[in-house]
Design a protein around this motif. Structure first.
Motif, PDB file in Angstrom:
ATOM      1  N   GLY A 237       9.833 -42.103  -5.101  1.00  0.00           N
ATOM      2  CA  GLY A 237       9.085 -40.869  -5.255  1.00  0.00           C
ATOM      3  C   GLY A 237       8.757 -40.174  -3.953  1.00  0.00           C
ATOM      4  N   LYS A 238       8.799 -40.896  -2.823  1.00  0.00           N
ATOM      5  CA  LYS A 238       8.480 -40.267  -1.540  1.00  0.00           C
ATOM      6  C   LYS A 238       9.528 -39.258  -1.132  1.00  0.00           C
ATOM      7  CE  LYS A 238       8.141 -44.318   0.420  1.00  0.00           C
ATOM      8  NZ  LYS A 238       8.143 -45.149  -0.794  1.00  0.00           N
ATOM      9  N   ALA A 239      10.736 -39.394  -1.674  1.00  0.00           N
ATOM     10  CA  ALA A 239      11.794 -38.447  -1.322  1.00  0.00           C
ATOM     11  C   ALA A 239      11.575 -37.072  -1.926  1.00  0.00           C
ATOM     12  CB  ALA A 239      13.153 -39.000  -1.769  1.00  0.00           C
ATOM     13  N   ALA A 240      10.599 -36.918  -2.820  1.00  0.00           N
ATOM     14  CA  ALA A 240      10.331 -35.615  -3.426  1.00  0.00           C
ATOM     15  C   ALA A 240       9.566 -34.685  -2.501  1.00  0.00           C
ATOM     16  CB  ALA A 240       9.547 -35.804  -4.730  1.00  0.00           C
ATOM     17  N   SER A 241       9.090 -35.187  -1.378  1.00  0.00           N
ATOM     18  CA  SER A 241       8.354 -34.348  -0.435  1.00  0.00           C
ATOM     19  C   SER A 241       9.335 -33.443   0.289  1.00  0.00           C
ATOM     20  CB  SER A 241       7.579 -35.217   0.566  1.00  0.00           C
ATOM     21  OG  SER A 241       6.878 -34.415   1.474  1.00  0.00           O
ATOM     22  N   LEU A 242       9.186 -32.120   0.093  1.00  0.00           N
ATOM     23  CA  LEU A 242      10.080 -31.146   0.702  1.00  0.00           C
ATOM     24  C   LEU A 242       9.510 -30.579   1.995  1.00  0.00           C
ATOM     25  CD1 LEU A 242      11.161 -29.212  -2.509  1.00  0.00           C
ATOM     26  CD2 LEU A 242      12.321 -31.096  -1.385  1.00  0.00           C
ATOM     27  N   VAL A 243       8.289 -30.103   1.929  1.00  0.00           N
ATOM     28  CA  VAL A 243       7.635 -29.515   3.100  1.00  0.00           C
ATOM     29  C   VAL A 243       6.218 -30.062   3.162  1.00  0.00           C
ATOM     30  CG1 VAL A 243       6.886 -27.393   4.234  1.00  0.00           C
ATOM     31  CG2 VAL A 243       9.025 -27.420   2.942  1.00  0.00           C
ATOM     32  N   GLN A 244       5.786 -30.479   4.341  1.00  0.00           N
ATOM     33  CA  GLN A 244       4.435 -30.999   4.508  1.00  0.00           C
ATOM     34  C   GLN A 244       3.861 -30.424   5.793  1.00  0.00           C
ATOM     35  OE1 GLN A 244       3.855 -34.713   6.053  1.00  0.00           O
ATOM     36  NE2 GLN A 244       5.889 -34.980   6.894  1.00  0.00           N
ATOM     37  N   PRO A 245       2.608 -29.990   5.780  1.00  0.00           N
ATOM     38  CA  PRO A 245       2.014 -29.417   6.994  1.00  0.00           C
ATOM     39  C   PRO A 245       1.949 -30.404   8.150  1.00  0.00           C
ATOM     40  CG  PRO A 245       0.707 -28.871   5.046  1.00  0.00           C
ATOM     41  CD  PRO A 245       1.717 -29.892   4.616  1.00  0.00           C
ATOM     42  N   GLU A 246       1.758 -31.723   7.857  1.00  0.00           N
ATOM     43  CA  GLU A 246       1.697 -32.692   8.939  1.00  0.00           C
ATOM     44  C   GLU A 246       3.006 -32.766   9.718  1.00  0.00           C
ATOM     45  OE1 GLU A 246       0.972 -33.261   5.867  1.00  0.00           O
ATOM     46  OE2 GLU A 246      -1.165 -33.766   5.752  1.00  0.00           O
ATOM     47  N   GLY A 247       4.105 -32.393   9.062  1.00  0.00           N
ATOM     48  CA  GLY A 247       5.378 -32.403   9.761  1.00  0.00           C
ATOM     49  C   GLY A 247       5.424 -31.412  10.912  1.00  0.00           C
ATOM     50  N   ARG A 248       4.730 -30.294  10.769  1.00  0.00           N
ATOM     51  CA  ARG A 248       4.679 -29.336  11.875  1.00  0.00           C
ATOM     52  C   ARG A 248       3.910 -29.914  13.050  1.00  0.00           C
ATOM     53  NH1 ARG A 248       2.997 -26.265   7.364  1.00  0.00           N
ATOM     54  NH2 ARG A 248       4.706 -25.076   6.425  1.00  0.00           N
ATOM     55  N   ASP A 249       2.808 -30.634  12.779  1.00  0.00           N
ATOM     56  CA  ASP A 249       2.050 -31.265  13.859  1.00  0.00           C
ATOM     57  C   ASP A 249       2.880 -32.339  14.552  1.00  0.00           C
ATOM     58  OD1 ASP A 249      -0.024 -29.635  13.045  1.00  0.00           O
ATOM     59  OD2 ASP A 249      -0.927 -31.181  11.769  1.00  0.00           O
ATOM     60  N   TRP A 250       3.594 -33.137  13.748  1.00  0.00           N
ATOM     61  CA  TRP A 250       4.441 -34.170  14.353  1.00  0.00           C
ATOM     62  C   TRP A 250       5.554 -33.540  15.189  1.00  0.00           C
ATOM     63  CZ3 TRP A 250       9.685 -34.858  13.770  1.00  0.00           C
ATOM     64  CH2 TRP A 250      10.216 -36.018  14.343  1.00  0.00           C
ATOM     65  N   ARG A 251       6.165 -32.466  14.692  1.00  0.00           N
ATOM     66  CA  ARG A 251       7.222 -31.809  15.450  1.00  0.00           C
ATOM     67  C   ARG A 251       6.680 -31.224  16.750  1.00  0.00           C
ATOM     68  NH1 ARG A 251      10.032 -27.362  12.070  1.00  0.00           N
ATOM     69  NH2 ARG A 251       7.918 -26.547  12.203  1.00  0.00           N
ATOM     70  N   TYR A 252       5.465 -30.686  16.736  1.00  0.00           N
ATOM     71  CA  TYR A 252       4.865 -30.166  17.959  1.00  0.00           C
ATOM     72  C   TYR A 252       4.614 -31.303  18.956  1.00  0.00           C
ATOM     73  CZ  TYR A 252       1.636 -27.695  21.047  1.00  0.00           C
ATOM     74  OH  TYR A 252       1.041 -27.147  22.141  1.00  0.00           O
ATOM     75  N   PHE A 253       4.170 -32.446  18.457  1.00  0.00           N
ATOM     76  CA  PHE A 253       3.994 -33.603  19.345  1.00  0.00           C
ATOM     77  C   PHE A 253       5.333 -34.057  19.920  1.00  0.00           C
ATOM     78  CE2 PHE A 253       4.314 -38.188  19.842  1.00  0.00           C
ATOM     79  CZ  PHE A 253       3.317 -38.436  20.770  1.00  0.00           C
ATOM     80  N   ARG A 254       6.334 -34.126  19.060  1.00  0.00           N
ATOM     81  CA  ARG A 254       7.655 -34.614  19.490  1.00  0.00           C
ATOM     82  C   ARG A 254       8.292 -33.682  20.510  1.00  0.00           C
ATOM     83  NH1 ARG A 254      11.868 -35.397  21.248  1.00  0.00           N
ATOM     84  NH2 ARG A 254      13.653 -36.575  20.444  1.00  0.00           N
ATOM     85  N   ASN A 255       8.169 -32.387  20.347  1.00  0.00           N
ATOM     86  CA  ASN A 255       8.872 -31.439  21.206  1.00  0.00           C
ATOM     87  C   ASN A 255       8.044 -30.935  22.382  1.00  0.00           C
ATOM     88  OD1 ASN A 255      11.044 -31.613  19.434  1.00  0.00           O
ATOM     89  ND2 ASN A 255      10.378 -29.841  18.239  1.00  0.00           N
ATOM     90  N   VAL A 256       6.712 -31.039  22.311  1.00  0.00           N
ATOM     91  CA  VAL A 256       5.869 -30.457  23.357  1.00  0.00           C
ATOM     92  C   VAL A 256       4.989 -31.510  24.020  1.00  0.00           C
ATOM     93  CG1 VAL A 256       4.113 -28.730  23.877  1.00  0.00           C
ATOM     94  CG2 VAL A 256       5.896 -28.220  22.189  1.00  0.00           C
ATOM     95  N   ILE A 257       4.145 -32.169  23.217  1.00  0.00           N
ATOM     96  CA  ILE A 257       3.145 -33.074  23.799  1.00  0.00           C
ATOM     97  C   ILE A 257       3.797 -34.294  24.439  1.00  0.00           C
ATOM     98  CG2 ILE A 257       1.143 -34.513  23.290  1.00  0.00           C
ATOM     99  CD1 ILE A 257       0.364 -32.556  21.138  1.00  0.00           C
ATOM    100  N   LEU A 258       4.707 -34.943  23.702  1.00  0.00           N
ATOM    101  CA  LEU A 258       5.320 -36.163  24.233  1.00  0.00           C
ATOM    102  C   LEU A 258       6.092 -35.917  25.526  1.00  0.00           C
ATOM    103  CD1 LEU A 258       5.969 -39.144  23.978  1.00  0.00           C
ATOM    104  CD2 LEU A 258       7.893 -38.532  22.496  1.00  0.00           C
ATOM    105  N   PRO A 259       6.911 -34.888  25.638  1.00  0.00           N
ATOM    106  CA  PRO A 259       7.570 -34.665  26.937  1.00  0.00           C
ATOM    107  C   PRO A 259       6.590 -34.444  28.083  1.00  0.00           C
ATOM    108  CG  PRO A 259       8.699 -33.438  25.216  1.00  0.00           C
ATOM    109  CD  PRO A 259       7.455 -33.977  24.609  1.00  0.00           C
ATOM    110  N   TRP A 260       5.482 -33.757  27.821  1.00  0.00           N
ATOM    111  CA  TRP A 260       4.500 -33.554  28.884  1.00  0.00           C
ATOM    112  C   TRP A 260       3.800 -34.863  29.257  1.00  0.00           C
ATOM    113  CZ3 TRP A 260       3.718 -29.914  32.318  1.00  0.00           C
ATOM    114  CH2 TRP A 260       4.215 -28.634  32.093  1.00  0.00           C
ATOM    115  N   VAL A 261       3.367 -35.628  28.246  1.00  0.00           N
ATOM    116  CA  VAL A 261       2.691 -36.901  28.527  1.00  0.00           C
ATOM    117  C   VAL A 261       3.642 -37.864  29.231  1.00  0.00           C
ATOM    118  CG1 VAL A 261       1.586 -38.911  27.485  1.00  0.00           C
ATOM    119  CG2 VAL A 261       1.042 -36.621  26.655  1.00  0.00           C
ATOM    120  N   GLY A 262       4.843 -38.010  28.690  1.00  0.00           N
ATOM    121  CA  GLY A 262       5.805 -38.905  29.311  1.00  0.00           C
ATOM    122  C   GLY A 262       6.210 -38.458  30.704  1.00  0.00           C
ATOM    123  N   GLY A 263       6.411 -37.171  30.868  1.00  0.00           N
ATOM    124  CA  GLY A 263       6.801 -36.679  32.180  1.00  0.00           C
ATOM    125  C   GLY A 263       5.724 -36.880  33.222  1.00  0.00           C
TER     126      GLY A 263
END
Length: 516
Positions: A237-263
């Motif tokens: 049933g978890k595969a029925a999730s199409l769009v979730q707002p938390e995914g935008r937060d995770w994508r922002y962390f993955r593409n913006v926050i993590l590179p800055w913290v790691g760098g």
């Protein structure tokens, strides 16, 4: 010649004989026959298109002789009404009066001599409704198989029956459904569908009936901050999730926050170590190397350390490639080589997590008793660990700096390992939101551990003379040990004295040569 002139002459004489009769006939509506012509009743359907109307009584027909005059004593025929409509059959001149123009010899069903004609429309006995539209009588059909129903020669099977004409003055019945509304057949109510099968919920059929438009659903869910769920036919049933707002937060962390913290963490640590090397230089023993060696780590400790270290280096490089490789490595080696490198790094990252985890657990068992914090650690902190100024604070087997590295490796490495296993085997214990938190914890702790291990590698190799031999050969110089771990050296000497001991008969306080 005479024959040729005879036919036109006969036609001219016949036409001349018929003109006076036409001039004496009363004016009547062409579509309504005069009285005595054998008109059909008013309920006969109108003449079909193309049917020839019967001429008025007394009119001459080129195809049939004129009708005989009325019989003596017959009632006068009813005159045509002023509105040009006849409401009933007119009295014929006698029974069996021939219909003018009938080619089949059919006679109209007219009443016999002496019959009185019914009242006509507009008379005192049959008044016309005010403001009613004009109605003209239908023209009787003539010819074979035509005429009023029931008359001789009529084919009733082929004659359509017309609906009776309702007088226009009669008001229509009110519409019970309201003005302009049409009746609708009632729809039967559907029985409620079952939602459970025993104690288990019944899965609804896969259909989009009754569902909102996908774009409209996404817009409404985005405005509410909700996730968009679909309908699937697979058990997960978890595969029925199409769009979730938390995914935008995770994508922002993955593409913006993590590179800055790691760098900042990794590059910043490199910068600090380079600056420290320039300012402080390489740390050497104050009294130089003595040339005498002491055992520092045994074979098991060193093998476990290098297993953890080798696994960590590969895990760190492959993980940094996932975050920074697209910006740093791909432009240099090209997309094809970068793809092959990333694929190999991902495979190594997944498989080397197991030896790293095992090594961390063994390390905890081997060294935990020597890494318990005590009050000596506070003295080490106040003196800067010997990196600032002269002299070194007293310490046992591990000083406060080495204890920090140990607990960062055990606790941080344990959390990184657990979160990594959640990512390698997704959705076995966590949902999509838990997977995102596992990734955030895994990535953040990893870059912080990489920065800490850079400092550990620097001190154990370039930053301090004589330190690398502890893990490469398992021994350290005696002077190096007394400067950095003076209390540990005393403990090791006491163990050696207890094992060797003075010979029998030696004076009290005597020591074995070389035991100091």
């Amino acid at each position: 010649m005479i024959r040729r002139l005879a036919l036109p002459a006969a036609l001219a004489l016949g036409l001349a004989a018929g003109l006076p009769a036409l001039a004496q006939a009363p004016a009547a509506d062409p579509a309504v026959p005069a009285a005595g012509s054998g008109a059909a009743p008013s309920n006969v359907a109108p003449e079909a298109p193309g049917t020839v109307a019967a001429p008025a009584s007394g009119a001459a027909s080129p195809d049939a002789p004129a009708a005989p005059s009325a019989a003596p004593g017959a009632a006068p025929a009813a005159p045509a009404t002023g509105d040009g409509a006849a409401t009933g059959p007119a009295a014929a001149s006698g029974a069996g009066t021939a219909v003018p123009g009938a080619s089949d010899g059919a006679t109209a069903n007219a009443p016999g001599p002496g019959a009185a004609a019914p009242p006509t429309a507009g008379s005192a006995d049959h008044p016309v409704a005010p403001n009613s539209p004009e109605r003209q009588a239908p023209v009787p059909e003539v010819g074979a198989g035509r005429g009023a129903p029931g008359s001789p020669g009529t084919n009733n099977a082929q004659q359509p029956q017309a609906a009776p004409i309702v007088p226009s003055g009669t008001p229509a019945a009110p519409n019970p459904y309201g003005p302009g509304q049409t009746p609708v057949a009632p729809q039967p109510e559907r029985p409620p569908q079952p939602t459970t099968l025993g104690n288990q919920p019944l899965r609804q059929p896969f259909t989009d009936r009754g569902q909102a438009d996908a774009a409209e659903q996404e817009l409404r869910a985005a405005l509410r901050g909700d996730r968009i769920q679909g309908r699937i036919s697979i058990p997960d049933g978890k595969a029925a999730s199409l769009v979730q707002p938390e995914g935008r937060d995770w994508r922002y962390f993955r593409n913006v926050i993590l590179p800055w913290v790691g760098g900042v963490a990794v590059v910043g640590m490199f910068a600090l170590l380079a600056l420290f090397l320039l300012v402080r230089g390489r740390i050497r023993p104050e009294h130089g190397m003595s040339g005498r060696k002491m055992g520092r780590f045994n074979a098991i400790e060193r093998a476990n350390h290098w297993m953890v270290a080798a696994s960590f280096v590969v895990l760190a490089l492959s993980g940094l490639n996932l975050t920074f490789g697209g910006w740093v490595i791909r432009p240099v080696i090209g997309p094809e080589a970068f793809t092959a490198l990333s694929e190999a790094g991902k495979t190594a990252h997944n498989f080397l997590g197991l030896p790293f985890t095992v090594g961390v657990l063994v390390m905890f068992v081997l060294w935990v008793r020597d890494n318990i914090p005590n009050k000596l650690d506070w003295d080490w902190i106040k003196k800067g660990g010997g990196f600032i100024g002269r002299g070194h604070p007293a310490a046992k087997r591990f000083n406060f700096g080495q204890k920090m590295v140990f607990w960062i490796t055990v606790l941080g490495g344990g959390l990184v390992a657990v979160s990594g296993y959640f990512l390698i085997f997704p959705f076995y214990a966590l949902d999509i939101q838990g997977q995102q938190w596992a990734y955030i914890a895994h990535a953040t702790l990893s870059v912080l551990m990489i920065a800490a291990m850079l400092a550990h590698i620097y001190i154990g190799s370039v930053g301090m003379e004589g330190a690398v031999e502890a893990m490469s050969q398992g021994v350290v110089d005696y002077n190096w040990a007394r400067e950095h771990h003076s209390l540990w050296v005393e403990e090791e000497l006491a163990k050696a004295h207890a094992v060797v001991g003075p010979p029998p008969g030696a004076p009290p306080g005597a020591r074995i040569a070389g035991a100091d």
